[in-house]
Scaffold this motif. Sequence first.
Motif, PDB file in Angstrom:
ATOM      1  N   HIS A 191      25.285  47.239  34.543  1.00  0.00           N
ATOM      2  CA  HIS A 191      25.892  47.964  33.423  1.00  0.00           C
ATOM      3  C   HIS A 191      26.977  47.143  32.713  1.00  0.00           C
ATOM      4  O   HIS A 191      27.477  47.549  31.672  1.00  0.00           O
ATOM      5  CB  HIS A 191      26.450  49.318  33.890  1.00  0.00           C
ATOM      6  CG  HIS A 191      27.642  49.204  34.799  1.00  0.00           C
ATOM      7  ND1 HIS A 191      27.502  48.981  36.151  1.00  0.00           N
ATOM      8  CD2 HIS A 191      28.964  49.257  34.547  1.00  0.00           C
ATOM      9  CE1 HIS A 191      28.707  48.916  36.697  1.00  0.00           C
ATOM     10  NE2 HIS A 191      29.610  49.077  35.744  1.00  0.00           N
ATOM     11  N   ASP A 192      27.356  45.975  33.286  1.00  0.00           N
ATOM     12  CA  ASP A 192      28.386  45.121  32.689  1.00  0.00           C
ATOM     13  C   ASP A 192      28.034  43.646  32.929  1.00  0.00           C
ATOM     14  O   ASP A 192      28.758  42.924  33.617  1.00  0.00           O
ATOM     15  CB  ASP A 192      29.746  45.466  33.305  1.00  0.00           C
ATOM     16  CG  ASP A 192      30.905  44.776  32.600  1.00  0.00           C
ATOM     17  OD1 ASP A 192      30.685  44.122  31.556  1.00  0.00           O
ATOM     18  OD2 ASP A 192      32.034  44.874  33.112  1.00  0.00           O
ATOM     19  N   PRO A 193      26.906  43.177  32.371  1.00  0.00           N
ATOM     20  CA  PRO A 193      26.422  41.829  32.681  1.00  0.00           C
ATOM     21  C   PRO A 193      27.315  40.694  32.182  1.00  0.00           C
ATOM     22  O   PRO A 193      27.174  39.568  32.636  1.00  0.00           O
ATOM     23  CB  PRO A 193      25.054  41.788  31.997  1.00  0.00           C
ATOM     24  CG  PRO A 193      25.157  42.786  30.897  1.00  0.00           C
ATOM     25  CD  PRO A 193      26.069  43.870  31.410  1.00  0.00           C
ATOM     26  N   ASP A 194      28.230  40.966  31.256  1.00  0.00           N
ATOM     27  CA  ASP A 194      29.109  39.921  30.740  1.00  0.00           C
ATOM     28  C   ASP A 194      30.384  39.727  31.566  1.00  0.00           C
ATOM     29  O   ASP A 194      31.168  38.831  31.296  1.00  0.00           O
ATOM     30  CB  ASP A 194      29.496  40.217  29.287  1.00  0.00           C
ATOM     31  CG  ASP A 194      28.298  40.113  28.359  1.00  0.00           C
ATOM     32  OD1 ASP A 194      27.388  39.308  28.640  1.00  0.00           O
ATOM     33  OD2 ASP A 194      28.264  40.850  27.358  1.00  0.00           O
ATOM     34  N   ARG A 195      30.579  40.561  32.580  1.00  0.00           N
ATOM     35  CA  ARG A 195      31.767  40.422  33.429  1.00  0.00           C
ATOM     36  C   ARG A 195      31.669  39.107  34.194  1.00  0.00           C
ATOM     37  O   ARG A 195      30.623  38.737  34.704  1.00  0.00           O
ATOM     38  CB  ARG A 195      31.874  41.577  34.416  1.00  0.00           C
ATOM     39  CG  ARG A 195      33.138  41.468  35.265  1.00  0.00           C
ATOM     40  CD  ARG A 195      33.262  42.513  36.319  1.00  0.00           C
ATOM     41  NE  ARG A 195      33.193  43.844  35.761  1.00  0.00           N
ATOM     42  CZ  ARG A 195      33.115  44.937  36.498  1.00  0.00           C
ATOM     43  NH1 ARG A 195      33.080  44.846  37.818  1.00  0.00           N
ATOM     44  NH2 ARG A 195      33.066  46.122  35.938  1.00  0.00           N
ATOM     45  N   LYS A 196      32.787  38.403  34.265  1.00  0.00           N
ATOM     46  CA  LYS A 196      32.818  37.119  34.956  1.00  0.00           C
ATOM     47  C   LYS A 196      33.782  37.179  36.134  1.00  0.00           C
ATOM     48  O   LYS A 196      34.805  37.850  36.082  1.00  0.00           O
ATOM     49  CB  LYS A 196      33.239  36.007  33.984  1.00  0.00           C
ATOM     50  CG  LYS A 196      32.224  35.740  32.890  1.00  0.00           C
ATOM     51  CD  LYS A 196      32.743  34.680  31.923  1.00  0.00           C
ATOM     52  CE  LYS A 196      31.706  34.235  30.939  1.00  0.00           C
ATOM     53  NZ  LYS A 196      31.309  35.213  29.966  1.00  0.00           N
ATOM     54  N   HIS A 197      33.423  36.447  37.181  1.00  0.00           N
ATOM     55  CA  HIS A 197      34.287  36.315  38.347  1.00  0.00           C
ATOM     56  C   HIS A 197      34.708  34.861  38.489  1.00  0.00           C
ATOM     57  O   HIS A 197      33.990  33.948  38.077  1.00  0.00           O
ATOM     58  CB  HIS A 197      33.556  36.760  39.627  1.00  0.00           C
ATOM     59  CG  HIS A 197      33.499  38.240  39.782  1.00  0.00           C
ATOM     60  ND1 HIS A 197      32.485  39.002  39.265  1.00  0.00           N
ATOM     61  CD2 HIS A 197      34.338  39.091  40.387  1.00  0.00           C
ATOM     62  CE1 HIS A 197      32.703  40.273  39.549  1.00  0.00           C
ATOM     63  NE2 HIS A 197      33.833  40.354  40.230  1.00  0.00           N
TER      64      HIS A 197
END
Length: 144
Positions: A20-26
């Motif tokens: 649901h949030d594929p652009d989140r980066k770690h």
Amino acid sequence: MSVFVPYRRATLLIPSGPAHDPDRKHLFIILTDPAQILEYTEKQSLLVGVSSIQPELPHDPTCLLYSGDHEFIRHKSYIHYAQARIQSSQGILNGVKKRVLVPKDLLVDEIFARVCKGLVESRFTPRKIALFYEAVEADRKAEK
């Protein structure tokens, strides 16, 4: 723009969000210089991810990081050794060139040493990851 090189202590933001949030980066930390070792035919780098501690979820307590340990860390966090990965060094460079991977500041030596020590000590580190790290470190020390 500075040139990114995937060497020890380098850090990157890598897309790793949920569906649901594929652009989140770690934040990921590169633990080894590029190395062609074991069964690999091209140079590889070892990376570990940083995850925020969620009180209701279990986490690996081997190496904790805190706000101020790195520019991107804002909450009490842990190194997710269970999900450590060996990746093509060239693939990392390509990801940076395409701006899919975002370089961040180097990790300071003291914290980097804690992260590496934790990789060896964590019961969650996959055997393949530990063997790769040990082989690369043995080669690095032999070159000194």
